[in-house]
Design a protein around this motif. Structure first.
Motif, PDB file in Angstrom:
ATOM      1  N   ASP A  31       0.825  -1.213   0.000  1.00  0.00           N
ATOM      2  CA  ASP A  31       0.000   0.000   0.000  1.00  0.00           C
ATOM      3  C   ASP A  31       0.862   1.268   0.000  1.00  0.00           C
ATOM      4  O   ASP A  31       0.357   2.368   0.165  1.00  0.00           O
ATOM      5  CB  ASP A  31      -0.949   0.014   1.198  1.00  0.00           C
ATOM      6  CG  ASP A  31      -0.226   0.097   2.536  1.00  0.00           C
ATOM      7  OD1 ASP A  31       1.007  -0.167   2.596  1.00  0.00           O
ATOM      8  OD2 ASP A  31      -0.882   0.407   3.546  1.00  0.00           O
ATOM      9  N   GLN A  32       2.162   1.110  -0.207  1.00  0.00           N
ATOM     10  CA  GLN A  32       3.060   2.263  -0.187  1.00  0.00           C
ATOM     11  C   GLN A  32       2.642   3.288  -1.229  1.00  0.00           C
ATOM     12  O   GLN A  32       2.323   2.946  -2.360  1.00  0.00           O
ATOM     13  CB  GLN A  32       4.508   1.829  -0.442  1.00  0.00           C
ATOM     14  CG  GLN A  32       5.474   2.986  -0.385  1.00  0.00           C
ATOM     15  CD  GLN A  32       6.924   2.535  -0.439  1.00  0.00           C
ATOM     16  OE1 GLN A  32       7.233   1.395  -0.179  1.00  0.00           O
ATOM     17  NE2 GLN A  32       7.807   3.452  -0.763  1.00  0.00           N
ATOM     18  N   TRP A  33       2.646   4.548  -0.826  1.00  0.00           N
ATOM     19  CA  TRP A  33       2.345   5.700  -1.671  1.00  0.00           C
ATOM     20  C   TRP A  33       0.931   5.648  -2.235  1.00  0.00           C
ATOM     21  O   TRP A  33       0.647   6.211  -3.285  1.00  0.00           O
ATOM     22  CB  TRP A  33       3.367   5.852  -2.783  1.00  0.00           C
ATOM     23  CG  TRP A  33       4.721   6.295  -2.311  1.00  0.00           C
ATOM     24  CD1 TRP A  33       5.095   6.614  -1.042  1.00  0.00           C
ATOM     25  CD2 TRP A  33       5.888   6.484  -3.108  1.00  0.00           C
ATOM     26  NE1 TRP A  33       6.400   6.976  -0.997  1.00  0.00           N
ATOM     27  CE2 TRP A  33       6.924   6.902  -2.253  1.00  0.00           C
ATOM     28  CE3 TRP A  33       6.153   6.334  -4.450  1.00  0.00           C
ATOM     29  CZ2 TRP A  33       8.205   7.179  -2.708  1.00  0.00           C
ATOM     30  CZ3 TRP A  33       7.431   6.606  -4.901  1.00  0.00           C
ATOM     31  CH2 TRP A  33       8.443   7.027  -4.044  1.00  0.00           C
ATOM     32  N   SER A  34       0.029   4.972  -1.533  1.00  0.00           N
ATOM     33  CA  SER A  34      -1.347   4.873  -2.021  1.00  0.00           C
ATOM     34  C   SER A  34      -2.119   6.179  -1.842  1.00  0.00           C
ATOM     35  O   SER A  34      -3.105   6.397  -2.531  1.00  0.00           O
ATOM     36  CB  SER A  34      -2.076   3.712  -1.343  1.00  0.00           C
ATOM     37  OG  SER A  34      -2.055   3.862   0.064  1.00  0.00           O
ATOM     38  N   ARG A  35      -1.674   7.033  -0.920  1.00  0.00           N
ATOM     39  CA  ARG A  35      -2.317   8.340  -0.752  1.00  0.00           C
ATOM     40  C   ARG A  35      -1.692   9.332  -1.729  1.00  0.00           C
ATOM     41  O   ARG A  35      -0.461   9.383  -1.855  1.00  0.00           O
ATOM     42  CB  ARG A  35      -2.121   8.863   0.672  1.00  0.00           C
ATOM     43  CG  ARG A  35      -2.916   8.088   1.702  1.00  0.00           C
ATOM     44  CD  ARG A  35      -2.741   8.697   3.059  1.00  0.00           C
ATOM     45  NE  ARG A  35      -1.410   8.362   3.561  1.00  0.00           N
ATOM     46  CZ  ARG A  35      -1.054   8.405   4.824  1.00  0.00           C
ATOM     47  NH1 ARG A  35      -1.900   8.781   5.729  1.00  0.00           N
ATOM     48  NH2 ARG A  35       0.158   8.073   5.202  1.00  0.00           N
ATOM     49  N   PRO A  36      -2.507  10.134  -2.385  1.00  0.00           N
ATOM     50  CA  PRO A  36      -1.951  11.144  -3.305  1.00  0.00           C
ATOM     51  C   PRO A  36      -1.051  12.123  -2.550  1.00  0.00           C
ATOM     52  O   PRO A  36      -1.331  12.475  -1.404  1.00  0.00           O
ATOM     53  CB  PRO A  36      -3.187  11.855  -3.856  1.00  0.00           C
ATOM     54  CG  PRO A  36      -4.330  10.948  -3.573  1.00  0.00           C
ATOM     55  CD  PRO A  36      -3.962  10.149  -2.359  1.00  0.00           C
ATOM     56  N   TYR A  37       0.017  12.541  -3.208  1.00  0.00           N
ATOM     57  CA  TYR A  37       0.932  13.508  -2.596  1.00  0.00           C
ATOM     58  C   TYR A  37       0.506  14.905  -3.040  1.00  0.00           C
ATOM     59  O   TYR A  37       0.285  15.134  -4.233  1.00  0.00           O
ATOM     60  CB  TYR A  37       2.376  13.224  -3.013  1.00  0.00           C
ATOM     61  CG  TYR A  37       3.374  13.945  -2.148  1.00  0.00           C
ATOM     62  CD1 TYR A  37       3.711  13.447  -0.903  1.00  0.00           C
ATOM     63  CD2 TYR A  37       3.952  15.138  -2.563  1.00  0.00           C
ATOM     64  CE1 TYR A  37       4.616  14.117  -0.089  1.00  0.00           C
ATOM     65  CE2 TYR A  37       4.856  15.807  -1.754  1.00  0.00           C
ATOM     66  CZ  TYR A  37       5.190  15.287  -0.521  1.00  0.00           C
ATOM     67  OH  TYR A  37       6.074  15.953   0.282  1.00  0.00           O
ATOM     68  N   PRO A  38       0.390  15.850  -2.116  1.00  0.00           N
ATOM     69  CA  PRO A  38      -0.064  17.196  -2.482  1.00  0.00           C
ATOM     70  C   PRO A  38       0.929  17.922  -3.399  1.00  0.00           C
ATOM     71  O   PRO A  38       2.113  18.046  -3.075  1.00  0.00           O
ATOM     72  CB  PRO A  38      -0.173  17.920  -1.136  1.00  0.00           C
ATOM     73  CG  PRO A  38      -0.166  16.834  -0.095  1.00  0.00           C
ATOM     74  CD  PRO A  38       0.595  15.688  -0.683  1.00  0.00           C
ATOM     75  N   ALA A  39       0.446  18.396  -4.523  1.00  0.00           N
ATOM     76  CA  ALA A  39       1.295  19.093  -5.499  1.00  0.00           C
ATOM     77  C   ALA A  39       1.938  20.328  -4.889  1.00  0.00           C
ATOM     78  O   ALA A  39       3.096  20.639  -5.199  1.00  0.00           O
ATOM     79  CB  ALA A  39       0.483  19.462  -6.735  1.00  0.00           C
TER      80      ALA A  39
END
Length: 189
Positions: A31-39
């Protein structure tokens, strides 16, 4: 291949890299990096001069973030008193997988950190990604501990708290380095 500082127009490429890596990791059951990273946070790190791009002609082959600031809540006061730089968001395009570009980017980061006066390069890795942790150990990092308590900087629960470090040292990473000389680290008070 050439390593350069990232520029504001690289935000979309970096976000796409992260999405590509997250999809690949999902395929491996992570599940690594499954959350969007804020631009906006990504743009701020680019503007701070801590994001670097590995370019192969007009193609971006990889990226790494190298910063003198540690994520809050991971390292002890004693560790933070040692001159260190911190690696984040190491990503290699899937089309370049299997060439150890990630290992060479780690070597580049260790060389840059050494030139900045750091004793250590440190990182935190996803706590459930055993293959990634093994990768870092295979590339000379020593496991320190896993931090599971606390909240991540982005407001979610801590998921990236597997800590490791390696001595910063000069290396022949084989890239053409087109980055400005690193700023010397300030000594802790």
């Amino acid at each position: 291949m050439i390593i350069t500082p990232a520029e504001p127009q690289d935000v979309s490429k970096l976000l796409a890299f992260r999405e590509e890596a997250a999809a690949w990791l999902r395929g491996l059951g992570s599940d690594q990096w499954s959350r969007p990273y804020p631009a906006d946070k990504l743009l701020a790190t680019i503007e701070a001069g801590t994001v670097f791009m590995l370019r192969d002609g007009h193609t971006t082959a990889g990226t790494i973030t190298l910063t003198p600031e540690a994520e809050e809540g991971l390292w002890t006061d004693e560790e933070l008193g040692e001159p260190s730089m911190f690696i984040n968001k190491l990503t290699v395009a899937r089309e370049y997988a299997g060439q150890d570009l990630g290992g060479r980017l780690l070597d580049w980061a260790g060389d840059r950190a050494y030139r900045a006066g750091a004793r250590w390069i440190r990182l935190d890795a996803w706590t459930t990604n055993k293959k990634l942790q093994e990768y870092y150990v295979e590339h000379g990092f020593t496991y320190i501990r896993t931090v599971r308590d606390g909240t991540a900087v982005n407001g979610g629960p801590r998921v990236s708290g597997w800590l490791a470090q390696r001595v910063a040292r000069p290396t022949d990473h084989g890239f053409t380095d087109r980055t400005p000389a690193p700023a010397r680290l300030r000594r802790a008070a």
